[in-house]
Motif scaffolding. Structure first.
Motif, mmCIF file in Angstrom:
data_model
loop_
_atom_site.group_PDB
_atom_site.id
_atom_site.type_symbol
_atom_site.label_atom_id
_atom_site.label_comp_id
_atom_site.label_asym_id
_atom_site.label_seq_id
_atom_site.Cartn_x
_atom_site.Cartn_y
_atom_site.Cartn_z
ATOM 1 N N ARG A 13 0.828 -1.214 0.000
ATOM 2 C CA ARG A 13 0.000 0.000 0.000
ATOM 3 C C ARG A 13 0.867 1.272 0.000
ATOM 4 N NH1 ARG A 13 -1.847 -2.944 4.220
ATOM 5 N NH2 ARG A 13 -3.648 -4.244 3.821
ATOM 6 N N PRO A 14 1.751 1.447 -0.975
ATOM 7 C CA PRO A 14 2.624 2.625 -0.937
ATOM 8 C C PRO A 14 1.858 3.941 -1.074
ATOM 9 C CG PRO A 14 2.855 1.486 -3.030
ATOM 10 C CD PRO A 14 2.012 0.614 -2.149
ATOM 11 N N ILE A 15 0.789 3.941 -1.850
ATOM 12 C CA ILE A 15 0.034 5.186 -2.024
ATOM 13 C C ILE A 15 -0.715 5.533 -0.742
ATOM 14 C CG2 ILE A 15 -1.887 6.272 -3.255
ATOM 15 C CD1 ILE A 15 -0.946 4.817 -5.769
ATOM 16 N N GLY A 16 -1.333 4.562 -0.102
ATOM 17 C CA GLY A 16 -2.051 4.820 1.147
ATOM 18 C C GLY A 16 -1.127 5.312 2.245
ATOM 19 N N VAL A 139 8.189 12.648 -2.835
ATOM 20 C CA VAL A 139 9.400 12.155 -2.162
ATOM 21 C C VAL A 139 9.054 10.933 -1.310
ATOM 22 C CG1 VAL A 139 11.084 12.695 -0.349
ATOM 23 C CG2 VAL A 139 10.672 14.336 -2.192
ATOM 24 N N LEU A 140 7.984 11.024 -0.537
ATOM 25 C CA LEU A 140 7.583 9.892 0.298
ATOM 26 C C LEU A 140 7.279 8.650 -0.546
ATOM 27 C CD1 LEU A 140 5.288 11.666 2.905
ATOM 28 C CD2 LEU A 140 7.437 10.473 3.389
ATOM 29 N N TYR A 141 6.558 8.843 -1.638
ATOM 30 C CA TYR A 141 6.195 7.713 -2.501
ATOM 31 C C TYR A 141 7.446 7.075 -3.113
ATOM 32 C CZ TYR A 141 3.730 4.953 -6.004
ATOM 33 O OH TYR A 141 3.245 3.922 -6.770
ATOM 34 N N ALA A 142 8.336 7.903 -3.645
ATOM 35 C CA ALA A 142 9.576 7.372 -4.240
ATOM 36 C C ALA A 142 10.414 6.653 -3.189
ATOM 37 C CB ALA A 142 10.379 8.505 -4.883
ATOM 38 N N LEU A 143 10.478 7.214 -1.988
ATOM 39 C CA LEU A 143 11.256 6.597 -0.913
ATOM 40 C C LEU A 143 10.654 5.265 -0.480
ATOM 41 C CD1 LEU A 143 13.697 7.189 1.033
ATOM 42 C CD2 LEU A 143 11.969 7.898 2.671
ATOM 43 N N SER A 158 6.869 2.737 -10.804
ATOM 44 C CA SER A 158 7.018 4.123 -11.265
ATOM 45 C C SER A 158 8.107 4.867 -10.494
ATOM 46 C CB SER A 158 5.679 4.854 -11.129
ATOM 47 O OG SER A 158 5.254 4.835 -9.777
ATOM 48 N N HIS A 159 8.966 4.122 -9.776
ATOM 49 C CA HIS A 159 9.994 4.753 -8.933
ATOM 50 C C HIS A 159 10.880 5.733 -9.714
ATOM 51 C CE1 HIS A 159 12.946 5.233 -5.742
ATOM 52 N NE2 HIS A 159 13.879 4.964 -6.639
ATOM 53 N N ALA A 160 11.363 5.328 -10.873
ATOM 54 C CA ALA A 160 12.278 6.194 -11.629
ATOM 55 C C ALA A 160 11.581 7.487 -12.064
ATOM 56 C CB ALA A 160 12.835 5.453 -12.841
ATOM 57 N N ARG A 161 10.367 7.373 -12.580
ATOM 58 C CA ARG A 161 9.633 8.555 -13.054
ATOM 59 C C ARG A 161 9.278 9.473 -11.890
ATOM 60 N NH1 ARG A 161 4.333 7.649 -13.771
ATOM 61 N NH2 ARG A 161 4.869 5.542 -14.350
ATOM 62 N N VAL A 162 8.726 8.885 -10.822
ATOM 63 C CA VAL A 162 8.359 9.678 -9.649
ATOM 64 C C VAL A 162 9.613 10.236 -8.975
ATOM 65 C CG1 VAL A 162 7.306 9.551 -7.346
ATOM 66 C CG2 VAL A 162 6.208 8.435 -9.282
ATOM 67 N N GLY A 163 10.672 9.439 -8.955
ATOM 68 C CA GLY A 163 11.927 9.879 -8.358
ATOM 69 C C GLY A 163 12.512 11.097 -9.041
ATOM 70 N N ARG A 164 12.415 11.153 -10.368
ATOM 71 C CA ARG A 164 12.910 12.337 -11.097
ATOM 72 C C ARG A 164 12.127 13.582 -10.698
ATOM 73 N NH1 ARG A 164 13.736 8.494 -15.162
ATOM 74 N NH2 ARG A 164 11.649 8.745 -16.016
ATOM 75 N N ILE A 165 10.812 13.451 -10.583
ATOM 76 C CA ILE A 165 9.982 14.583 -10.165
ATOM 77 C C ILE A 165 10.314 14.965 -8.723
ATOM 78 C CG2 ILE A 165 7.610 15.340 -9.692
ATOM 79 C CD1 ILE A 165 6.770 13.373 -11.980
ATOM 80 N N ALA A 166 10.421 13.953 -7.863
ATOM 81 C CA ALA A 166 10.715 14.201 -6.450
ATOM 82 C C ALA A 166 12.057 14.890 -6.288
ATOM 83 C CB ALA A 166 10.698 12.877 -5.673
ATOM 84 N N ALA A 167 13.089 14.326 -6.897
ATOM 85 C CA ALA A 167 14.433 14.896 -6.744
ATOM 86 C C ALA A 167 14.516 16.279 -7.364
ATOM 87 C CB ALA A 167 15.471 13.960 -7.361
#
Length: 198
Positions: A13-16, A139-143, A158-167
């Motif tokens: 449940r990463p989104i929750g 950031v929380l989701y990517a982490l 979606s770690h890489a895509r979300v991570g780019r936005i987060a970073a």
């Protein structure tokens, strides 16, 4: 056993979990700004200044870690990337504690300088704040994804895509925060203002 169960729940449940942690974080910050919560010590102006400088130091080290983390993932140094990003997150939690103590304990500083510079300062500060707010959930989701999946499993998320936005948002927010800190505390001047209480 409890750790394995918690990790499994995070993984499933990463989104929750991201939503829950984001709400808690926002509530802490908003509560500190708008409520007179009697958990913070009363700070002197000297203590507020010391905490302000500590925050700038924390943010500077975090910025370096994030830039290194960005570089290391591009050079496929996954463990170094993981270390940098987790280290940056730990520092941001530390920043949050120091920031809440500073704000809750004595108020804020107001920029004093020429009008043209003042408006530039406000624009940079506004962008910094908006990016800080937006960065929290991504950031929380990517982490969470990064900590609960193996490197090979992450390729399926979606770690890489979300991570780019987060970073990207986090790095720019930190950079602007450091620039506004320098403008407020070292290049121009400031005056102390009491925190607004509703």
């Amino acid at each position: 056993m409890a750790t394995a169960g918690a990790r499994r729940r995070l993984r499933e449940r990463p989104i929750g979990v991201t939503i829950l942690l984001t709400i808690v974080g926002y509530a802490l910050v908003i509560g500190t700004f708008v409520l007179d919560i009697p958990i913070y010590p009363d700070l002197t102006n000297a203590q507020i200044n010391a905490l302000t400088h500590a925050i700038a130091a924390i943010n500077s080290v975090t910025l370096v870690l994030l830039v290194l983390g960005w570089y290391w993932i591009r050079t496929n140094e996954i463990e170094k990337h993981r270390f940098a990003m987790v280290g940056g997150f730990v520092l941001i939690i530390f920043f949050l504690v120091v920031y809440l103590i500073r704000v809750g304990g004595g108020g804020e500083k107001l920029f004093v300088g020429p009008d043209a510079v003042y408006y530039t300062y406000l624009i940079m500060l506004a962008i910094h704040i908006v990016l800080s707010i937006v960065a929290v959930p991504v950031v929380l989701y990517a982490l969470i994804l990064g900590l609960t999946h193996t490197p090979s499993e992450l390729r399926e998320t979606s770690h890489a895509r979300v991570g780019r936005i987060a970073a990207g948002s986090w790095i720019l927010s930190l950079f602007l925060g450091i620039v506004t800190y320098l403008m407020l505390n070292h290049i121009y001047s400031y005056e102390f203002s009491s925190m607004l209480v509703f």
